[in-house]
Design an enzyme around this catalytic site. Sequence first.
Site, PDB file in Angstrom:
ATOM      1  CG  ASP A  22      -1.945  -1.076   1.180  1.00  0.00           C
ATOM      2  OD1 ASP A  22      -1.926  -1.845   0.186  1.00  0.00           O
ATOM      3  OD2 ASP A  22      -2.765  -1.162   2.109  1.00  0.00           O
ATOM      4  CB  SER A  71     -37.665  -5.024  -8.984  1.00  0.00           C
ATOM      5  OG  SER A  71     -38.991  -5.207  -9.400  1.00  0.00           O
ATOM      6  CG  LEU A  72     -34.295  -9.705  -9.805  1.00  0.00           C
ATOM      7  CD1 LEU A  72     -33.096 -10.267  -9.047  1.00  0.00           C
ATOM      8  CD2 LEU A  72     -34.405 -10.380 -11.165  1.00  0.00           C
ATOM      9  CD  GLU A 111     -25.568 -12.908 -11.460  1.00  0.00           C
ATOM     10  OE1 GLU A 111     -24.845 -11.958 -11.169  1.00  0.00           O
ATOM     11  OE2 GLU A 111     -26.079 -13.085 -12.583  1.00  0.00           O
ATOM     12  CE  LYS A 113     -32.419  -9.901  -4.728  1.00  0.00           C
ATOM     13  NZ  LYS A 113     -32.110  -8.728  -3.904  1.00  0.00           N
ATOM     14  CE  LYS A 327     -34.777 -11.326  -0.557  1.00  0.00           C
ATOM     15  NZ  LYS A 327     -35.495 -10.092  -0.898  1.00  0.00           N
ATOM     16  CB  CYS A 421     -26.406 -10.552  43.104  1.00  0.00           C
ATOM     17  SG  CYS A 421     -26.781 -12.111  42.284  1.00  0.00           S
ATOM     18  CB  CYS A 445     -24.407 -15.985  44.315  1.00  0.00           C
ATOM     19  SG  CYS A 445     -25.473 -15.588  42.925  1.00  0.00           S
TER      20      CYS A 445
HETATM   21  S1  IVH Z   1     -30.458  -8.799 -11.829  1.00  0.00           S
HETATM   22  C1  IVH Z   1     -33.808  -7.543 -14.489  1.00  0.00           C
HETATM   23  N1  IVH Z   1     -28.614  -9.851 -10.306  1.00  0.00           N
HETATM   24  O1  IVH Z   1     -31.719  -7.172  -6.547  1.00  0.00           O
HETATM   25  C2  IVH Z   1     -33.049  -8.050 -13.362  1.00  0.00           C
HETATM   26  N2  IVH Z   1     -30.010  -8.177  -9.404  1.00  0.00           N
HETATM   27  O2  IVH Z   1     -34.562  -7.464  -6.200  1.00  0.00           O
HETATM   28  C3  IVH Z   1     -32.196  -7.027 -12.770  1.00  0.00           C
HETATM   29  N3  IVH Z   1     -29.469  -7.580  -7.087  1.00  0.00           N
HETATM   30  O3  IVH Z   1     -32.638  -4.216  -8.202  1.00  0.00           O
HETATM   31  C4  IVH Z   1     -31.510  -7.452 -11.554  1.00  0.00           C
HETATM   32  N4  IVH Z   1     -27.773  -8.965  -6.869  1.00  0.00           N
HETATM   33  O4  IVH Z   1     -30.359  -4.302  -7.044  1.00  0.00           O
HETATM   34  C5  IVH Z   1     -29.623  -8.966 -10.400  1.00  0.00           C
HETATM   35  N5  IVH Z   1     -26.885 -10.814  -9.076  1.00  0.00           N
HETATM   36  C6  IVH Z   1     -27.898  -9.940  -9.175  1.00  0.00           C
HETATM   37  C7  IVH Z   1     -28.265  -9.112  -8.107  1.00  0.00           C
HETATM   38  C8  IVH Z   1     -29.333  -8.243  -8.252  1.00  0.00           C
HETATM   39  C9  IVH Z   1     -28.506  -8.024  -6.278  1.00  0.00           C
HETATM   40  C10 IVH Z   1     -30.474  -6.577  -6.715  1.00  0.00           C
HETATM   41  C11 IVH Z   1     -30.661  -5.480  -7.706  1.00  0.00           C
HETATM   42  C12 IVH Z   1     -32.119  -5.495  -8.079  1.00  0.00           C
HETATM   43  C13 IVH Z   1     -32.701  -6.225  -6.916  1.00  0.00           C
HETATM   44  C14 IVH Z   1     -33.985  -6.897  -7.307  1.00  0.00           C
END
Ligand code: IVH
Length: 734
Positions: A22, A71-72, A111, A113, A327, A421, A445
């Site tokens: 570093d 979102s997912l 992958e 999350k 999840k 105590c 005690c």
């Molecule tokens: S894919 C169309 N991959 O989870 C799909 N999202 O609940 C777009 N997230 O808004 C998301 N890890 O912020 C994807 N490996 C991953 C992720 C991921 C975290 C988050 C992301 C998204 C949210 C949805």
Amino acid sequence: MRARLERYSVEYYVQDAPSLPDTEYDQLFRRLQELEAQWPALIDPTSVTQRVGAKPAKSFASVAHQQPMLSLNNAFTDEDVLSFDRRIREMLEPALVSQNQSALQVEYCAELKFDGLAVNLRYENGEFVQAATRGDGAQGEDVSINIRTVKAIPLRLLNRSSESGDTTADAAVHWPESVEIRGEVLMYKKDFQALNERQRAANEKEFVNPRNAAAGSLRQLDPAVTVSRPLRFFAYGIGRWSSTQIEEPTQHAALLDWLARSGFPVSPLRRTLLGAQQLLDFYREANQQRAQLPFDIDGVVYKVNQRSWHDLLGYVARAPRFAVAHKFPPEEALTELLAIDIQVGRTGALTPVARLKPVFVGGTTVSNATLHNEDEIRSKDIRVGDTVIVRRAGDVIPEVVQAILERRPEGAAVFELPRRCPVCGSSVLRQADEAISRCMGGLFCKAQRKQALVHFASRRAMDIEGMGEKLVDRLVELEWLKTPADLYRLDEARLADLDRFGEKSAKNLLAAIELSKSRSLARLIFGLGIRHVGEEVARQLAREYGSMANLIAEDWAERQRLKQVIVKDNLRRRKESNVALPEVPLPDSALFAVPLLGIGPEITESLAHFFAEPSNQAVLEDLEALGVNLPSQQVAASIHPANPSSAQSTVQTTSLHGLAGKTFVLTGTLPTLGRDEAADRLRRVGANVTGSVSRKTDYVVAGEAAGSKLERAQALGIQIIDEDTLLRLLGEVT
Ligand code: IVH
């Protein structure tokens, strides 16, 4: 220099494999800053030096994403995952049949999350131009200046060839004219803890978890603050890709590889899988690795690998059908703090425990959580009646993270640790340098007594089968057990009369108690639960003293004094004479037959306290009178209990003042023996001879012209002796 610095930065933040210390990086960095200050016209906006420097903003500008950020959908159960896969197979069937493929098994890319916040990064011709938060999915906030401070995000895309591992930017490569990189900004767990420690020290508000810390840091109007926050980034996809020359990867897995080659960290655990069962296996694997990962994840994500099918599958509301987030059970939950109870431990330590309204968190129902100690409750300002965040990560004991102040009921009182105590009413003492308060009641005690008895009877101590927590509890409540000696006074007939006990249990129990009388001295000493006396120290005491009577007879205060005198004396002699041959007068008292060298002042003090206490002496006398650890058994059982093969040396070592197991270092020229001969003789009586002096060394034998080892021994306060003394210890000179 820029290229080099960028390469080092990638090694550190993206590949987790720095090749430069570093400090050298910092030097190089400062040199580049100087050069750029000298020739401002040569400053390049993608230079590593250009990550900070902007002034605080009043607000964030709004940015429209070129492609919406979706979102997912979530899956919580295996069944959810199976139906996700089934739906996809059904929908893809026509497409697959037309391609002469079967839809039996779909290929997915799985992958992690990441538990952070989504950002969109726009690169034009390979150069970072803008970053935005997710916002409402269509429009986010412009956080470009702050994102520049995140070192895991390349300011210029790399062209890292997958084979050579070369990380230099290559001018000949064409990037997509414009591409949106999607990923997650987060904070490593250890960085989060360090940040909170700094916040605490500065009397600033602490963050609840790494995700909140990351979000708070990214949405800072002052980039100077953001740069001090250790943010990280992982890429997981792209938005719009616009290029006349470069085709976007057709498989999601290949896209991740491209992102990695371009200089982005991507999911360290990612895999191409076939069919739903493999997805479920991946989920279990990731869940197992979860605790060891340096960052938080809240699940895994499965995506159909073939990207051309994504649009085909379509979208429901704001979520695509091609992907799902599987999840993990959440590690945090809200619940009500019903009460704070005080538990009293074996050593009298008072531990506050949170009694909670039962809540499902981390995969189980939690109704108790640790609050650590008084200071912790104070600093977090947690009060009975509060709604609190409870956290249970992996197999770690659940803890109360924070109180939600907005939901505090009126009149909730500040927590005070009781002065007496709660179990026995004795006074509570908190040593100045300790965070823990202790009940001073000792065996008086009941809480301490119960645990002392459980410890005494435990498997590693006196090993009394059947004498567990529940029974001890009952017998203490009945006042049948006041000290460990009372165990040997239990009456079979009375036991048999106990509710839910019976004759057979009583007989077995008494037999187990009887059996425990022949346990080794080491186990008995350990079982007494003397502070700082663990199994190892107990074994050493047993070896050196041979009997409880000798231990009691020891003049502990004198032992302490002598130890100090000898160390001081050695030092003085060394100073005065400046000769490397300290002489240690050996008093012929029995004390020196048992030198206790490996036992430090803290333990000695604790032993002194214990044996000075009349009630403890009474217990020991009782135990002896009741036939526990009879003298005839002591010697044989306590010396080398686990090593019968050394029986021969045992005979010698007992008569030779217990040098067995002691560690010696020989240094300088020994006048008559020579070092080899001395080492031989020591080893013959079971001592260890090593080459270097450490805290574990018991004796340093110093001869003529001893050098650095002697100095080190003095610095560490290790006993230094000469050859003559050694011979006396060996019993060869009287
Ligand atoms: S894919 C169309 N991959 O989870 C799909 N999202 O609940 C777009 N997230 O808004 C998301 N890890 O912020 C994807 N490996 C991953 C992720 C991921 C975290 C988050 C992301 C998204 C949210 C949805």
